[in-house]
Design an enzyme around this catalytic site. Sequence first.
Site, PDB file in Angstrom:
ATOM      1  N   THR A 134      -7.166   9.169   8.900  1.00 12.88           N
ATOM      2  CA  THR A 134      -6.871   7.920   8.187  1.00 12.88           C
ATOM      3  C   THR A 134      -6.771   6.729   9.139  1.00 12.88           C
ATOM      4  O   THR A 134      -6.258   5.682   8.778  1.00 12.88           O
ATOM      5  CB  THR A 134      -5.547   8.056   7.409  1.00 12.88           C
ATOM      6  OG1 THR A 134      -4.506   8.435   8.328  1.00 12.88           O
ATOM      7  CG2 THR A 134      -5.661   9.105   6.308  1.00 12.88           C
ATOM      8  N   GLY A 188      -7.355   3.448  10.831  1.00 14.65           N
ATOM      9  CA  GLY A 188      -8.034   2.237  10.408  1.00 14.65           C
ATOM     10  C   GLY A 188      -8.062   1.998   8.914  1.00 14.65           C
ATOM     11  O   GLY A 188      -8.729   1.068   8.449  1.00 14.65           O
ATOM     12  N   THR A 189      -7.320   2.778   8.139  1.00 12.10           N
ATOM     13  CA  THR A 189      -7.342   2.636   6.680  1.00 12.10           C
ATOM     14  C   THR A 189      -6.907   1.243   6.238  1.00 12.10           C
ATOM     15  O   THR A 189      -7.569   0.586   5.430  1.00 12.10           O
ATOM     16  CB  THR A 189      -6.421   3.685   6.024  1.00 12.10           C
ATOM     17  OG1 THR A 189      -6.829   4.983   6.443  1.00 12.10           O
ATOM     18  CG2 THR A 189      -6.492   3.609   4.519  1.00 12.10           C
ATOM     19  N   GLY A 190      -5.772   0.784   6.772  1.00 12.42           N
ATOM     20  CA  GLY A 190      -5.255  -0.525   6.370  1.00 12.42           C
ATOM     21  C   GLY A 190      -6.164  -1.660   6.778  1.00 12.42           C
ATOM     22  O   GLY A 190      -6.392  -2.602   6.005  1.00 12.42           O
ATOM     23  N   CYS A 191      -6.691  -1.590   8.006  1.00 17.56           N
ATOM     24  CA  CYS A 191      -7.639  -2.610   8.481  1.00 17.56           C
ATOM     25  C   CYS A 191      -8.838  -2.685   7.540  1.00 17.56           C
ATOM     26  O   CYS A 191      -9.285  -3.768   7.140  1.00 17.56           O
ATOM     27  CB  CYS A 191      -8.142  -2.279   9.882  1.00 17.56           C
ATOM     28  SG  CYS A 191      -6.868  -2.024  11.139  1.00 17.56           S
ATOM     29  N   LYS A 245       0.833  -1.205   0.000  1.00 12.24           N
ATOM     30  CA  LYS A 245       0.000   0.000   0.000  1.00 12.24           C
ATOM     31  C   LYS A 245       0.869   1.256   0.000  1.00 12.24           C
ATOM     32  O   LYS A 245       1.858   1.336   0.714  1.00 12.24           O
ATOM     33  CB  LYS A 245      -0.921  -0.012   1.219  1.00 12.24           C
ATOM     34  CG  LYS A 245      -1.866  -1.216   1.249  1.00 12.24           C
ATOM     35  CD  LYS A 245      -2.616  -1.333   2.543  1.00 12.24           C
ATOM     36  CE  LYS A 245      -1.700  -1.662   3.703  1.00 12.24           C
ATOM     37  NZ  LYS A 245      -2.424  -2.045   4.931  1.00 12.24           N
TER      38      LYS A 245
END
Length: 266
Positions: A208, A210-213, A176
């Site tokens: 942002t 929690g974006t990856g989760c 990412k």
Amino acid sequence: MAIPIALTIAGSDSSGGAGIQADLKTFAALGVYGASVITALTAQNTTGVSGIHQVPPDFITAQIDAVFSDLDVKAVKIGMVAQGAAIDAIAAGLTRWSPGHLVLDPVMVATSGDHLLAADAVDALRTKLIPRAVLITPNLPEAAALLEEPVAASETAIASQGKRLLAMGCGAVLIKGGHGQGAESIDYLFGSHGTMALAAPRVATGNTHGTGCSLSSAIAAGLAKGLDLETAVRRAKTWISAAIAEADRLGVGRGHGPVHHFHGFY
């Protein structure tokens, strides 16, 4: 026809923006029923993590067995697993129940900068979970940490790291680009098909959390609904980009606020 079911195995975020809470919101927003196995409780908010309480491995096992013995789980997302013993319990559970699709988000550092993964757990992550995954979704710092290298600063370096992560045995790697620079946030998907770049405008927002989760959960939701991996990744990227673009409308917290999981509804 029954609703597709996805399972998240991850840590709880008391402020609701990341971890289990973000995963369940993502599943719900995308029309998938969400089940959960909690690996750790965190005391955190939008400004940082103030405490982590580990769930004992035998209780992680009990949760896994309870879910799989009753629910027809189509896809699994794994997020924060902070200790080697927890990874052992999860790996054993996956061996017992053999879920069809596993998406692994190697959560090592929170958006706030707090470290979430014990050093002794990193090797267990590499050897026991990565080879089981149809996809792993590290950000740039996490990809570097898994390879014990500096963070990639060029497209060539990202490609090199992606191919070496792929060699660890997973089906595909999505690195990412949210931690990168430039007008676009570019994610790179590496797999048997080669390399695919997925670009979206970089949104100027601090919200942002929690974006990856949420992205990894959105991919798992797509797989649970029967999409192929590339389509699931593309649709998840489009969805999370919109969730980030709408994040400032929420006004939650004084630090890194959450993305807007339900931007399609309100």
